[in-house]
Write an enzyme that holds these catalytic residues in place. Structure first.
Site, short mmCIF file in Angstrom:
data_model
loop_
_atom_site.label_atom_id
_atom_site.label_comp_id
_atom_site.label_asym_id
_atom_site.label_seq_id
_atom_site.Cartn_x
_atom_site.Cartn_y
_atom_site.Cartn_z
N ASP A 55 41.17 46.58 60.53
CA ASP A 55 41.70 46.04 59.28
C ASP A 55 40.97 44.73 59.01
O ASP A 55 41.12 43.76 59.77
CB ASP A 55 43.21 45.81 59.44
CG ASP A 55 43.83 45.21 58.19
OD1 ASP A 55 43.09 44.87 57.25
OD2 ASP A 55 45.07 45.09 58.18
N SER A 136 30.90 42.23 42.41
CA SER A 136 31.09 43.20 41.32
C SER A 136 30.66 42.54 40.02
O SER A 136 30.71 41.29 39.91
CB SER A 136 32.57 43.60 41.21
OG SER A 136 32.83 44.24 39.99
N TYR A 148 41.42 41.07 41.01
CA TYR A 148 40.14 41.66 41.41
C TYR A 148 38.96 40.77 40.97
O TYR A 148 38.07 40.45 41.76
CB TYR A 148 40.00 43.07 40.82
CG TYR A 148 38.75 43.78 41.25
CD1 TYR A 148 38.61 44.25 42.56
CD2 TYR A 148 37.69 43.98 40.37
CE1 TYR A 148 37.46 44.89 42.97
CE2 TYR A 148 36.53 44.63 40.77
CZ TYR A 148 36.42 45.09 42.06
OH TYR A 148 35.27 45.72 42.47
N LYS A 152 36.25 38.75 43.35
CA LYS A 152 34.81 39.04 43.34
C LYS A 152 33.98 37.80 42.99
O LYS A 152 32.86 37.64 43.45
CB LYS A 152 34.51 40.21 42.40
CG LYS A 152 35.07 41.53 42.94
CD LYS A 152 34.49 41.85 44.31
CE LYS A 152 34.98 43.15 44.89
NZ LYS A 152 34.39 43.45 46.20
P1 NAP Z 1 36.25 52.93 48.22
O1 NAP Z 1 35.64 54.27 48.05
O2 NAP Z 1 37.72 52.78 48.03
O3 NAP Z 1 35.83 52.37 49.65
C1 NAP Z 1 36.38 51.19 50.15
C2 NAP Z 1 36.65 51.38 51.62
O4 NAP Z 1 37.23 50.16 52.13
C3 NAP Z 1 37.66 52.51 51.89
O5 NAP Z 1 37.19 53.36 52.90
C4 NAP Z 1 38.90 51.75 52.30
O6 NAP Z 1 39.73 52.44 53.20
C5 NAP Z 1 38.30 50.52 52.97
N1 NAP Z 1 39.30 49.47 53.10
C6 NAP Z 1 40.25 49.10 52.21
N2 NAP Z 1 41.03 48.16 52.74
C7 NAP Z 1 40.57 47.91 54.00
C8 NAP Z 1 40.97 47.05 55.05
N3 NAP Z 1 42.02 46.22 54.93
N4 NAP Z 1 40.27 47.08 56.21
C9 NAP Z 1 39.23 47.92 56.37
N5 NAP Z 1 38.81 48.77 55.41
C10 NAP Z 1 39.47 48.76 54.24
O7 NAP Z 1 35.60 51.86 47.21
P2 NAP Z 1 34.10 51.68 46.71
O8 NAP Z 1 34.10 51.95 45.25
O9 NAP Z 1 33.14 52.35 47.58
O10 NAP Z 1 34.01 50.10 46.84
C11 NAP Z 1 33.25 49.46 47.86
C12 NAP Z 1 33.05 48.02 47.43
O11 NAP Z 1 32.32 47.99 46.21
C13 NAP Z 1 34.36 47.28 47.15
O12 NAP Z 1 34.26 45.95 47.58
C14 NAP Z 1 34.47 47.32 45.63
O13 NAP Z 1 35.22 46.26 45.12
C15 NAP Z 1 33.01 47.21 45.25
N6 NAP Z 1 32.71 47.70 43.91
C16 NAP Z 1 32.90 49.00 43.57
C17 NAP Z 1 32.60 49.41 42.27
C18 NAP Z 1 32.76 50.85 41.82
O14 NAP Z 1 32.59 51.11 40.62
N7 NAP Z 1 33.06 51.79 42.70
C19 NAP Z 1 32.12 48.48 41.34
C20 NAP Z 1 31.95 47.16 41.73
C21 NAP Z 1 32.23 46.79 43.02
P3 NAP Z 1 40.95 53.32 52.62
O15 NAP Z 1 40.33 54.48 51.93
O16 NAP Z 1 41.76 53.65 53.85
O17 NAP Z 1 41.67 52.41 51.65
#
Ligand code: NAP
Length: 257
Positions: A55, A136, A148, A152
């Site tokens: 975590d 982000s 959020y 960021k």
């Molecule tokens: P995602 O698919 O939800 O992946 C995030 C991962 O982080 C998940 O496996 C999640 O586990 C894990 N996580 C959450 N809380 C945690 C904790 N307390 N300890 C350890 N792991 C934890 O999201 P993503 O879209 O790939 O996002 C990855 C990063 O990119 C994030 O920082 C997000 O803000 C950033 N981002 C994403 C986008 C987009 O459009 N997708 C755009 C801008 C920035 P669980 O599944 O168990 O929750």
């Protein structure tokens, strides 16, 4: 002990983190770290890496993770900090649930800080390394998901501060700001919400969404020696969202010639 350089990817069990773990496995022994135990093991096995359930908000977990890598895997030379929560809905301040606000801050800001703190200190002691944080486009602009966006923007600030802190110790710290990225979770959200994807397409210079593998390419560049002169900066990988969005006031970006 491992002869390849060791890289850690937090949030590596899915989405952008999984894409980064798979890409970095081409050059590094990758440690996948995530709260999702099943996903962590699945990705770690697929890339012949190491999985650690952790975590990112827990100081104890983060310390233990860095210590375990040092003792059992090898010298940590790179980290991509992808663990994060996307605040899926916008709430006005008047009705924003404070626990939800705190949870987003805790994972995105505190989690990034904790991993940078312990991994960066380890890399500085070892004589060098590269850290990539994930911010982000929301950290760069006014955004209705208040917790959020603030989290960021905080990641951008931490990145610049830590780059100066550890530069003379050979540790580079840079961030990537993804735009709207088609992860499995976002695809699901698009389906559930019946979201008109052309809204985002119209906002970007390239007229499309971002793929997780495109974020991973930028991360691979930032951890590689090719970026050895770069620290303290942010690379938006956003299909030109930041440069295209304001054009909507003038009818949008032009069609291809
Ligand atoms: P995602 O698919 O939800 O992946 C995030 C991962 O982080 C998940 O496996 C999640 O586990 C894990 N996580 C959450 N809380 C945690 C904790 N307390 N300890 C350890 N792991 C934890 O999201 P993503 O879209 O790939 O996002 C990855 C990063 O990119 C994030 O920082 C997000 O803000 C950033 N981002 C994403 C986008 C987009 O459009 N997708 C755009 C801008 C920035 P669980 O599944 O168990 O929750």
């Amino acid at each position: 002990m491992e002869s390849r350089p060791v890289a850690l990817v937090t949030g590596g069990a899915g989405g952008i983190g999984e894409a980064c773990a798979r890409r970095l496995a081409e050059t590094h022994r990758v440690v996948v770290c995530d709260l999702d135990a099943g996903g962590t093991q699945r990705v770690a096995e697929a890339i012949d890496g190491v999985g650690i359930t952790c975590d990112v908000t827990s100081e104890k977990d983060v310390r233990a993770c860095i210590d375990r890598i040092d003792a059992e895997v090898g010298s940590l030379r790179a980290m991509v900090n992808c663990a994060g929560i996307i605040q899926e809905r916008a709430f006005p301040p008047e009705t924003f649930d404070q626990d939800h606000w705190d949870q987003v801050q805790s994972v995105n800001t505190r989690g990034t800080w904790l991993f940078c703190r312990f991994a960066g200190a380890k890399m500085a002691a070892l004589g060098g390394g590269s850290i990539v944080t994930i911010s982000s486009v929301a950290g760069h602009r006014s955004w209705p998901t208040h917790s959020y966006a603030a989290s960021k923007a905080a990641v951008l600030s931490l990145t610049r501060g830590l780059a100066a802190e550890w530069g003379r110790s050979g540790v580079r710290v840079n961030s990537i700001s993804p735009g709207f990225t088609l992860t499995p979770r976002l695809k699901e959200l698009i389906k559930v919400r019946d979201w008109d994807t052309s809204t985002i397409e119209n906002q970007t210079a390239l007229g499309r969404w971002v793929e997780p593998e495109e974020i991973a390419e930028a991360a691979a560049f930032l951890v590689s020696d090719s970026s050895r002169g770069i620290t303290g900066i942010d690379i938006p990988v956003d299909a030109g969202w930041l440069c295209g969005i304001n054009w909507l006031s003038f009818g949008g970006v032009p069609e291809g010639r």
